[in-house]
Design a protein around this motif. Sequence first.
Motif, short mmCIF file in Angstrom:
data_model
loop_
_atom_site.label_atom_id
_atom_site.label_comp_id
_atom_site.label_asym_id
_atom_site.label_seq_id
_atom_site.Cartn_x
_atom_site.Cartn_y
_atom_site.Cartn_z
N THR A 75 -3.35 -2.92 -7.54
CA THR A 75 -3.66 -2.06 -6.40
C THR A 75 -3.86 -2.93 -5.16
OG1 THR A 75 -6.00 -2.13 -7.03
CG2 THR A 75 -4.68 -0.25 -7.82
N ARG A 76 -3.96 -2.31 -3.99
CA ARG A 76 -4.01 -3.09 -2.75
C ARG A 76 -5.20 -4.04 -2.74
NH1 ARG A 76 -5.96 0.97 2.10
NH2 ARG A 76 -7.93 1.61 1.18
N CYS A 84 3.52 1.81 -9.45
CA CYS A 84 2.15 2.34 -9.56
C CYS A 84 1.30 1.52 -10.52
CB CYS A 84 2.17 3.81 -10.00
SG CYS A 84 3.05 4.91 -8.89
N GLU A 139 0.83 -1.20 0.00
CA GLU A 139 0.00 0.00 0.00
C GLU A 139 0.87 1.25 0.00
OE1 GLU A 139 -3.59 -0.20 2.60
OE2 GLU A 139 -2.53 -1.88 3.54
N GLY A 140 0.26 2.37 -0.37
CA GLY A 140 0.88 3.68 -0.24
C GLY A 140 2.20 3.80 -0.97
N HIS A 141 3.18 4.36 -0.28
CA HIS A 141 4.49 4.61 -0.88
C HIS A 141 5.16 3.30 -1.30
CE1 HIS A 141 8.28 6.62 -1.64
NE2 HIS A 141 8.90 5.77 -0.83
N GLU A 142 5.02 2.27 -0.49
CA GLU A 142 5.62 0.98 -0.82
C GLU A 142 5.05 0.43 -2.12
OE1 GLU A 142 6.69 -3.23 1.46
OE2 GLU A 142 4.86 -2.13 2.01
N TRP A 143 3.75 0.55 -2.31
CA TRP A 143 3.12 0.09 -3.55
C TRP A 143 3.65 0.87 -4.75
CZ3 TRP A 143 -0.24 3.33 -6.44
CH2 TRP A 143 -0.82 2.71 -7.56
N ARG A 144 3.83 2.17 -4.61
CA ARG A 144 4.34 2.98 -5.72
C ARG A 144 5.76 2.58 -6.09
NH1 ARG A 144 1.18 6.91 -2.96
NH2 ARG A 144 2.96 7.53 -1.66
N ILE A 145 6.60 2.30 -5.10
CA ILE A 145 8.00 1.97 -5.36
C ILE A 145 8.13 0.56 -5.91
CG2 ILE A 145 10.26 1.62 -4.29
CD1 ILE A 145 9.45 4.55 -4.60
#
Length: 640
Positions: free
Chosen positions: A532-533, A527, A517-523
Amino acid sequence: MREPPEVLLPKGSAPSPAAARSSGAGADGESPPESVPVVGVGAVSVGRGRAPSVSLENVDSLPPLPDPAATVAARSASLEPQDTEAALKSSASEFGEIGMHEQNRDSSDSARDGDAEAAVEKPSGWVEEEEASPEKPSRKASFCHDISDNVKATIRPCPSLSANLNNYDSVEDASAPANGSPVTEEAWERLNKSYVFYKGKPVGTLAAMDPNADALNYNQVFVRDFVPSGLACLMKRDLEPEIVKNFLLKTLHLQGWEKRIDNFTLGEGVMPASFKERLVADFGGSAIGRVAPVDSGFWWIILLRSYTKCTHDYSLADLPVVQKGMKLILNLCLSDGFDTLPTLLCADGCSMIDRRMGVYGYPIEIQALFYFALRCAQQLLKPERDGKELIERIDKRIMALSFHFRKYYWMDHTQLNIIYRYKTEEYSDTAVNKFNVIPESIPDWVFDFMPLRGGYFIGNVSPARMDFRWFLVGNCIAILSSLATPAQATAIMELIEDRWEDLIGEMPLKITYPALEGHEWRIVTGCDPKNTRWSYHNGGSWPVLLWLLTAACIKTGRPQTAKRAIELVEKRLAKDGWPEYYDGRSGRYIGKQARKYQTWSISGYLIAKLMIENPVNISIISFEEDKKISKPRLTRSTSF
């Protein structure tokens, strides 16, 4: 020159499976024996020259068959002592019982193994077929030989962990086909409709048949997707091994094609990810990440072993072209390089998780499948020519891989506490923190997720990195292949039961846990809008994984856990249109991009039902613990 290819056609545009099977009849044109229901006996095979007057029209008027035991006793009383054994053999042959030599063999096996339960009697009503059709081998042809070191076709004990299959409600139901409910009947019907034909023969199944969505690449035959379909055809009461054999040969044929992505040529042993239409193969060049499938070759070897073990058709595995195909796959994995570890170094997206999800390095799924394929190859490879040397290399790799995996991938409460207290920057061959993992890199969720009892194999181990996420495929494959020790397998099942709401939820089963989720998902995912989560590979729930959980439950002696998961699936899966995956933390919603009528969602459910109704089916997809590697001889490592 390669002969002109012919178009692959889905079922409905080509001969039906029955017609395709009938094309393989003998030269005399006679049809295979048909099963005639006889009151009080069950299905009795009527072969050539047997009961010619019997038909479906006059079956109700037939007198009941005499009691075999009474007939044997009567004949024995009227014969001389020296004729008694002959009378017994004759009567046993007449009523379809097991021959004397098979009973003697089984009893000698029981004595050899020292297993008092190895001679459990067959359930009442069991009748062996006297003559098996070449197109549809009987259960006798499939399982009359040894299934594993200590499991026979009629034995109740759990194969590897000394659990007992007496937990099942009824052993008599073990021989019943999995077609008693509307859900299973619909599943078999849709599986048959997904057949793909080439030159009039079934060679695979389409990935999905959703009439309301764009085909994309779901109109292709994927190697990993077909494995559950192939196993379902091997496990069903009326075996359909022809489609499995054809699939194995066609994909092997595609392996020999030149494999180029842009200006680079792939290794000779790479198996295709999928094929379509005129047997046009995709080796990863058309995939989202343009990554070659590492798992396809391993699944191919595993399915070959399942086919051989179920049908006892060793002629296929002994073909020179099949032997060569296995060697090409294994040579890719066993070739010398710069590796200091026995695990395989892989790119992101090279397996079922075929998109960027941070599984690069040494992912658990690939390592477990690699080990499984090596053990299958041990049984299938012939020692002729260079085969003996390859088998020796396999033996050494299995020893090293099992030790490394069991020691460094395993995580339980005790091991987590040890890592939490790791010292870093240890420059010596006696270092405890061999991979220089920084304790501060342990994610917070692990401390709450890890129960006091139970454990699991983490997702990845590489220098200065441990991926603590749960991956179901790798853990279940580790149980089935006996890469996990009996104690570790039990601990994995305890964790699943303890964290049922997290890993199973309302629709089995989470492919990974937890979601990024969040920043970890983007990295990690870049993206990715599909991951998605709690969706797709990022914590989505995949019904196809039900068969892996069921097999692991049976092997560890926990059938009730599998039944509980199957009941959850039966409540919704068919009503929802057999979707590919579900979204949400508990798997409550159909996936936002999930295709409906996904073939491996259908076949995964069917395999689970077939195994829970007849637990002996697990024998074709599992191994017993290798006693030679249970306690390996350890020497000081020079790698650290």
